[in-house]
Design an enzyme around this catalytic site. Structure first.
Site, mmCIF file in Angstrom:
data_model
loop_
_atom_site.group_PDB
_atom_site.id
_atom_site.type_symbol
_atom_site.label_atom_id
_atom_site.label_comp_id
_atom_site.label_asym_id
_atom_site.label_seq_id
_atom_site.Cartn_x
_atom_site.Cartn_y
_atom_site.Cartn_z
ATOM 1 N N HIS A 48 0.796 -1.101 0.174
ATOM 2 C CA HIS A 48 0.163 0.040 -0.015
ATOM 3 C C HIS A 48 1.022 1.093 0.129
ATOM 4 O O HIS A 48 1.092 1.595 1.024
ATOM 5 C CB HIS A 48 -0.970 -0.084 1.100
ATOM 6 C CG HIS A 48 -1.861 -1.100 1.345
ATOM 7 N ND1 HIS A 48 -2.922 -1.402 0.269
ATOM 8 C CD2 HIS A 48 -1.866 -2.080 2.229
ATOM 9 C CE1 HIS A 48 -3.478 -2.423 0.755
ATOM 10 N NE2 HIS A 48 -2.742 -3.112 1.847
ATOM 11 N N GLU A 153 -6.376 -12.951 5.405
ATOM 12 C CA GLU A 153 -7.323 -11.855 5.083
ATOM 13 C C GLU A 153 -8.429 -12.078 4.627
ATOM 14 O O GLU A 153 -9.265 -11.257 4.175
ATOM 15 C CB GLU A 153 -6.279 -10.760 4.432
ATOM 16 C CG GLU A 153 -5.166 -10.488 5.021
ATOM 17 C CD GLU A 153 -4.246 -9.515 4.168
ATOM 18 O OE1 GLU A 153 -4.355 -8.331 4.370
ATOM 19 O OE2 GLU A 153 -3.804 -10.007 3.223
ATOM 20 N N ASP A 179 -8.879 -6.361 6.726
ATOM 21 C CA ASP A 179 -9.535 -7.154 5.464
ATOM 22 C C ASP A 179 -10.100 -8.470 5.851
ATOM 23 O O ASP A 179 -11.030 -8.696 5.166
ATOM 24 C CB ASP A 179 -8.079 -7.598 4.680
ATOM 25 C CG ASP A 179 -7.626 -6.300 3.945
ATOM 26 O OD1 ASP A 179 -8.418 -5.406 3.394
ATOM 27 O OD2 ASP A 179 -6.431 -6.332 3.662
#
Length: 269
Positions: A48, A153, A179
């Site tokens: 990210h 996740e 997530d």
């Protein structure tokens, strides 16, 4: 005893270690900031944000020099950078979106040298001070310094978590809290009983397999029940973005709360 079972047992007997993730700040100085604040490890998050292998290499070198472990988070099980993260000096690799035992086996294959896997023999490594070593000594020394971490996740990962945990070459299961909640239909509701039940199942799978258990993305109020009480010994406490934004907002609330009504009114157009 295998490296894999050693890590699992050590995590269960030592105090929890708390880490700081970096999504934007990739300079070597960031690692010293994390160490100065008292964190036990740092994560360079390449999933990210803009950080890449060059940033990871610089951060890992600073971590080696200062004694602070640095982990690299890649983009997923198909990332071409899984082994390169280790070659660049990271203590371990965190792989998100591990949804099956096949994903876990692919990761282990990339990270482990033969006969346990298929990692290519590198040149001199930063984790071994770039010493020129015989191949057997190089691979043995590198293997002892590696943690291979599979992130759980999704609903698919939760359904296969026992098989993922039992995959040879995986050292730890780490929950991506937001997530995972999203993946089981509880977006933003980490306190929901179904989310806690999922955390318990993942922790149990790690314990049964004799590997480590970690958590990323939990708010402080849930750390005890969702992590520490379940045996989590590795926790990514926050990232630098949240730390600055939330910390800055808290300081400003405090400062603005000290203003008189007149001053407060006059401070804005």
């Amino acid at each position: 005893m295998s490296i894999r079972s050693n890590i699992g047992q050590e995590e269960n007997t030592l105090r929890p270690r708390f880490g700081l993730a970096f999504c934007l700040l990739g300079r070597a100085e960031a690692i010293l900031l994390a160490r100065g604040a008292g964190f036990d490890f740092a994560v360079i998050d390449m999933e990210h944000g803009p950080l890449g292998l060059g940033d990871l290499g610089q951060a890992a070198a600073a971590g080696i020099a200062s004694g602070l472990p640095v982990f690299g988070r890649v983009t997923g099980p198909s990332s071409p950078d899984i082994a390169r993260v280790l070659d660049c000096g990271a203590t371990g690799v965190i792989v998100p979106h591990v949804d099956s035992a096949e994903d876990a086996a692919r990761i282990a294959q990339a990270c482990r040298f033969a006969p346990r896997g298929g990692r290519a023999l590198p040149g001199p490594l930063p984790v071994l001070d770039y010493r020129v070593l015989p191949a057997a000594e190089l691979t043995d020394g590198a293997e002892r310094r590696v943690e291979v971490i599979a992130m759980i996740e999704s609903a698919a990962a939760l359904a296969a978590v026992e098989e993922i945990a039992a995959t040879p070459g995986i050292d730890m299961l780490m929950i991506g809290s937001n997530d995972l909640a999203d993946g089981i239909g509880r977006r933003g509701d980490l306190a929901h009983p179904e989310v806690l039940a999922a955390f318990r199942r993942i922790a149990g799978a790690a314990r049964q397999a004799g590997i480590g258990f970690g958590v990323m993305g939990l708010p402080a109020a849930l750390v005890q029940g969702h992590a520490l009480d379940l045996g989590a010994a590795t926790l990514v406490a926050t990232n630098e973005t949240n730390l600055i934004v939330e910390g800055g907002a808290a300081i400003l609330r405090d400062l603005r709360g000290k203003l008189s009504p007149a001053a407060g009114a006059g401070s804005r157009p």
